[in-house]
Write a protein that holds these residues in place. Structure first.
Motif, mmCIF file in Angstrom:
data_model
loop_
_atom_site.group_PDB
_atom_site.id
_atom_site.type_symbol
_atom_site.label_atom_id
_atom_site.label_comp_id
_atom_site.label_asym_id
_atom_site.label_seq_id
_atom_site.Cartn_x
_atom_site.Cartn_y
_atom_site.Cartn_z
ATOM 1 N N PHE A 54 0.825 -1.203 0.000
ATOM 2 C CA PHE A 54 0.000 0.000 0.000
ATOM 3 C C PHE A 54 0.860 1.255 0.000
ATOM 4 N N VAL A 55 1.914 1.232 0.800
ATOM 5 C CA VAL A 55 2.783 2.411 0.928
ATOM 6 C C VAL A 55 3.420 2.753 -0.415
ATOM 7 N N SER A 56 3.937 1.764 -1.112
ATOM 8 C CA SER A 56 4.701 2.025 -2.336
ATOM 9 C C SER A 56 3.886 2.671 -3.449
ATOM 10 N N ILE A 57 2.568 2.505 -3.431
ATOM 11 C CA ILE A 57 1.739 3.077 -4.498
ATOM 12 C C ILE A 57 0.723 4.090 -3.985
ATOM 13 N N MET A 58 0.864 4.509 -2.738
ATOM 14 C CA MET A 58 -0.168 5.383 -2.162
ATOM 15 C C MET A 58 -0.243 6.758 -2.827
ATOM 16 N N ASN A 59 0.833 7.217 -3.436
ATOM 17 C CA ASN A 59 0.784 8.503 -4.141
ATOM 18 C C ASN A 59 0.213 8.364 -5.552
ATOM 19 N N GLU A 60 -0.036 7.140 -5.971
ATOM 20 C CA GLU A 60 -0.582 6.879 -7.304
ATOM 21 C C GLU A 60 -2.018 6.372 -7.263
ATOM 22 N N ARG A 61 -2.409 5.775 -6.159
ATOM 23 C CA ARG A 61 -3.735 5.165 -6.059
ATOM 24 C C ARG A 61 -4.451 5.657 -4.815
ATOM 25 N N ALA A 62 -5.585 6.281 -5.013
ATOM 26 C CA ALA A 62 -6.351 6.871 -3.912
ATOM 27 C C ALA A 62 -6.765 5.837 -2.873
ATOM 28 N N GLU A 109 2.464 2.854 17.755
ATOM 29 C CA GLU A 109 3.285 3.526 16.751
ATOM 30 C C GLU A 109 3.252 2.762 15.428
ATOM 31 N N THR A 110 3.473 3.508 14.346
ATOM 32 C CA THR A 110 3.423 2.921 13.016
ATOM 33 C C THR A 110 4.792 2.921 12.352
ATOM 34 N N ILE A 111 4.981 1.909 11.513
ATOM 35 C CA ILE A 111 6.194 1.759 10.712
ATOM 36 C C ILE A 111 5.736 1.541 9.272
ATOM 37 N N ALA A 112 6.131 2.418 8.381
ATOM 38 C CA ALA A 112 5.781 2.255 6.965
ATOM 39 C C ALA A 112 6.900 1.505 6.261
ATOM 40 N N GLU A 113 6.529 0.466 5.519
ATOM 41 C CA GLU A 113 7.485 -0.302 4.736
ATOM 42 C C GLU A 113 7.565 0.265 3.320
ATOM 43 N N SER A 114 8.625 -0.073 2.621
ATOM 44 C CA SER A 114 8.783 0.212 1.184
ATOM 45 C C SER A 114 8.788 1.695 0.835
ATOM 46 N N ILE A 115 9.459 2.493 1.641
ATOM 47 C CA ILE A 115 9.607 3.916 1.321
ATOM 48 C C ILE A 115 10.781 4.026 0.358
ATOM 49 N N GLU A 116 10.463 4.115 -0.927
ATOM 50 C CA GLU A 116 11.491 4.062 -1.959
ATOM 51 C C GLU A 116 11.732 5.393 -2.654
ATOM 52 N N GLU A 117 10.962 6.426 -2.305
ATOM 53 C CA GLU A 117 11.147 7.723 -2.962
ATOM 54 C C GLU A 117 10.774 8.859 -2.011
ATOM 55 N N LYS A 118 11.331 10.024 -2.272
ATOM 56 C CA LYS A 118 11.149 11.201 -1.427
ATOM 57 C C LYS A 118 9.680 11.574 -1.255
ATOM 58 N N GLY A 119 8.883 11.487 -2.327
ATOM 59 C CA GLY A 119 7.466 11.848 -2.248
ATOM 60 C C GLY A 119 6.706 11.009 -1.241
ATOM 61 N N VAL A 161 -3.617 3.424 3.944
ATOM 62 C CA VAL A 161 -2.489 3.847 4.787
ATOM 63 C C VAL A 161 -2.963 4.865 5.824
ATOM 64 N N LYS A 162 -3.751 5.840 5.394
ATOM 65 C CA LYS A 162 -4.269 6.846 6.322
ATOM 66 C C LYS A 162 -5.143 6.223 7.407
ATOM 67 N N SER A 163 -5.959 5.262 7.036
ATOM 68 C CA SER A 163 -6.834 4.643 8.035
ATOM 69 C C SER A 163 -6.042 3.825 9.048
ATOM 70 N N ILE A 164 -5.029 3.112 8.589
ATOM 71 C CA ILE A 164 -4.183 2.352 9.515
ATOM 72 C C ILE A 164 -3.453 3.320 10.450
ATOM 73 N N GLN A 165 -2.938 4.407 9.912
ATOM 74 C CA GLN A 165 -2.258 5.406 10.725
ATOM 75 C C GLN A 165 -3.209 6.001 11.767
ATOM 76 N N HIS A 166 -4.409 6.361 11.347
ATOM 77 C CA HIS A 166 -5.366 6.985 12.261
ATOM 78 C C HIS A 166 -5.777 6.034 13.392
ATOM 79 N N ILE A 167 -6.122 4.804 13.050
ATOM 80 C CA ILE A 167 -6.512 3.818 14.061
ATOM 81 C C ILE A 167 -5.360 3.578 15.028
ATOM 82 N N SER A 168 -4.149 3.504 14.513
ATOM 83 C CA SER A 168 -2.975 3.295 15.368
ATOM 84 C C SER A 168 -2.793 4.455 16.341
ATOM 85 N N GLU A 169 -2.986 5.675 15.866
ATOM 86 C CA GLU A 169 -2.889 6.839 16.746
ATOM 87 C C GLU A 169 -3.910 6.764 17.872
ATOM 88 N N VAL A 170 -5.133 6.418 17.533
ATOM 89 C CA VAL A 170 -6.191 6.312 18.529
ATOM 90 C C VAL A 170 -5.840 5.246 19.563
#
Length: 120
Positions: A56-64, A83-93, A70-79
């Motif tokens: 999900f992380v690797s294509i989140m800037n391309e697919r709504a 803490e969250t760890i995002a995998e596959s961060i391959e680019e600055k964006g 990703v946003k929902s997992i982050q939000h639920i985790s915050e509540v």
């Protein structure tokens, strides 16, 4: 621990994790979103970290839809105060978007290249 392993026997897994946490260990639920687990399981397990699946992380800037996941997992985790760890961060964006979202940790080539253990 992967989702699939954690939910195979939820009661036994939860009990074991609670016993081990007393010894000072922390738990991360790996690849959340890519397997069989649901938010129900996320709420039941005594975890410290949720690793957001790289699929999900690797294509989140391309697919709504991936961005929404990703946003929902982050939000639920915050509540849940997990803490969250995002995998596959391959680019600055991706890194920028995840930082703005409040993701706590990341893994991927944008952060650091893999290296031999003896170099560490």
């Amino acid at each position: 621990m992967t989702e699939r392993a954690a939910v195979a026997n939820l009661g036994l897994t939860t009990e074991m994790m609670q016993q081990i946490k007393v010894l000072g260990f922390s738990f991360a639920l790996d690849d959340f979103g890519s397997g069989v687990a649901t938010f129900y399981y996320l709420e039941q397990l005594p975890i410290n970290y949720v690793k957001i699946a790289g699929e999900f992380v690797s294509i989140m800037n391309e697919r709504a839809v991936s961005l929404a996941i990703v946003k929902s997992i982050q939000h639920i985790s915050e509540v849940m105060q997990v803490e969250t760890i995002a995998e596959s961060i391959e680019e600055k964006g991706l890194l920028t978007a995840l930082q703005e979202m409040g993701v706590n940790f990341g893994q991927g080539y944008e952060l650091h290249l893999p290296e031999p253990i003896e170099n560490i």
